[in-house]
Design an enzyme around this catalytic site. Structure first.
Site, PDB file in Angstrom:
ATOM      1  N   ARG A  83       1.352  -1.062   0.252  1.00  0.00           N
ATOM      2  CA  ARG A  83      -0.383   0.223  -0.526  1.00  0.00           C
ATOM      3  C   ARG A  83       0.992   1.270   0.117  1.00  0.00           C
ATOM      4  NH1 ARG A  83      -3.701   3.404   1.295  1.00  0.00           N
ATOM      5  NH2 ARG A  83      -3.675   4.701   3.609  1.00  0.00           N
ATOM      6  N   ASP A 103      -0.272  15.677   5.699  1.00  0.00           N
ATOM      7  CA  ASP A 103      -0.855  16.132   6.781  1.00  0.00           C
ATOM      8  C   ASP A 103      -0.275  16.572   7.998  1.00  0.00           C
ATOM      9  OD1 ASP A 103      -3.092  14.934   5.478  1.00  0.00           O
ATOM     10  OD2 ASP A 103      -3.377  15.768   7.791  1.00  0.00           O
TER      11      ASP A 103
HETATM   12  N1  HPA Z   1      -6.652  11.276   8.720  1.00  0.00           N
HETATM   13  C1  HPA Z   1      -6.331  10.326   8.257  1.00  0.00           C
HETATM   14  N2  HPA Z   1      -6.235   9.824   7.679  1.00  0.00           N
HETATM   15  C2  HPA Z   1      -5.429  10.675   6.570  1.00  0.00           C
HETATM   16  C3  HPA Z   1      -5.474  11.877   7.469  1.00  0.00           C
HETATM   17  C4  HPA Z   1      -6.227  12.326   8.306  1.00  0.00           C
HETATM   18  O1  HPA Z   1      -5.855  13.446   8.697  1.00  0.00           O
HETATM   19  N3  HPA Z   1      -4.698  12.080   6.016  1.00  0.00           N
HETATM   20  C5  HPA Z   1      -4.014  11.316   5.342  1.00  0.00           C
HETATM   21  N4  HPA Z   1      -4.450  10.360   5.779  1.00  0.00           N
END
Ligand code: HPA
Length: 234
Positions: free
Chosen positions: A87, A204
């Site tokens: 993945r 993020d």
């Molecule tokens: N939460 C869940 N999955 C994710 C996030 C998140 O903040 N950012 C990228 N994938």
């Protein structure tokens, strides 16, 4: 053909790279594989097979969340004789110790999900990566001089939530980031005796709201894609 994948048997390679997003699968196939063939597009979930340095490799999407990756990975393993799924996705960091663009190789996925319990009667909250592909990824990262840290991940059913605190399970199992698929992938692979790994790019940082912009994403994900392809090639 399986219920959700229309490729013919033999049209999918033993090793599959699995991003969440079908358009990312298309981008990888068109930019990193030679002679990519579209082998399935049921429900807009694209699967391509092509050559990477002479070896056949398939890339196709998982969709988002446990139900979706649970279906695609199960059918790949059981109907297409796939041995290994890598993945490749993104995650949100719970801590500023991780920065956007950081690459992580997942050791264990911790989840509150009942997926593994009700699918395979596995009661554990912590699901380890399966087989030796995790080690191959670490070795490959070193050869490519890529800094891919190994850590645990919180695999969650939830993207939007009321309480902004770090969920208890993430603290309990030392998970610096969150995504939504690794736990179900590892559970399926474990039940079926197959190989599974998850490589993630931090897209993020939740406490600061910093994120990789849509424009930056394609280039930002390149090291992860190359790492996955090189590991799959071995
Ligand atoms: N939460 C869940 N999955 C994710 C996030 C998140 O903040 N950012 C990228 N994938």
């Amino acid at each position: 053909m399986s219920i959700h994948i229309s490729a013919k048997k033999g049209d999918i390679s033993k090793v599959v790279l699995q991003p969440g997003d079908p358009l990312r699968a298309k981008y990888i196939a068109e930019n990193f594989l030679e002679n990519p063939r579209l082998v399935s597009q049921t429900r807009g979930i694209f699967y391509y097979t092509g050559l990477y340095k002479g070896k056949e490799i398939s890339v196709g999407a998982s969709g988002m969340g446990f139900p979706s990756i649970g279906i695609y990975s199960f059918e790949l393993y059981t109907e297409y004789e796939v041995d290994t799924i890598i993945r490749i996705g993104t995650c949100g960091a719970y801590t500023t110790d991780l920065k956007v663009f950081d690459l992580i190789n997942i050791d264990n996925a911790a989840s509150e999900s009942t997926y593994a319990k009700y699918a395979w009667e596995m009661e554990e909250e912590l699901m380890p990566h399966q087989g030796n592909i995790f080690d191959i990824i670490n070795e490959t990262a070193e050869e490519l001089s890529l800094n891919a840290k190994s850590c645990n991940i919180h695999s969650s059913d939830i993207f939007y939530r009321k309480n902004p605190e770090i969920p208890e399970i993430a603290t309990k199992y030392n998970c610096p980031a969150v995504e939504m698929e690794a736990f179900a992938l590892f559970a399926n692979a474990r039940y079926l005796g197959k190989n599974a790994a998850t490589i993630l790019t931090v897209s993020d940082v939740i406490p600061t709201g910093e994120n990789i912009s849509a424009d930056q994403r394609q280039t930002a994900l390149k090291p992860m894609i190359e790492l996955a392809l090189e590991a799959a090639w071995k």
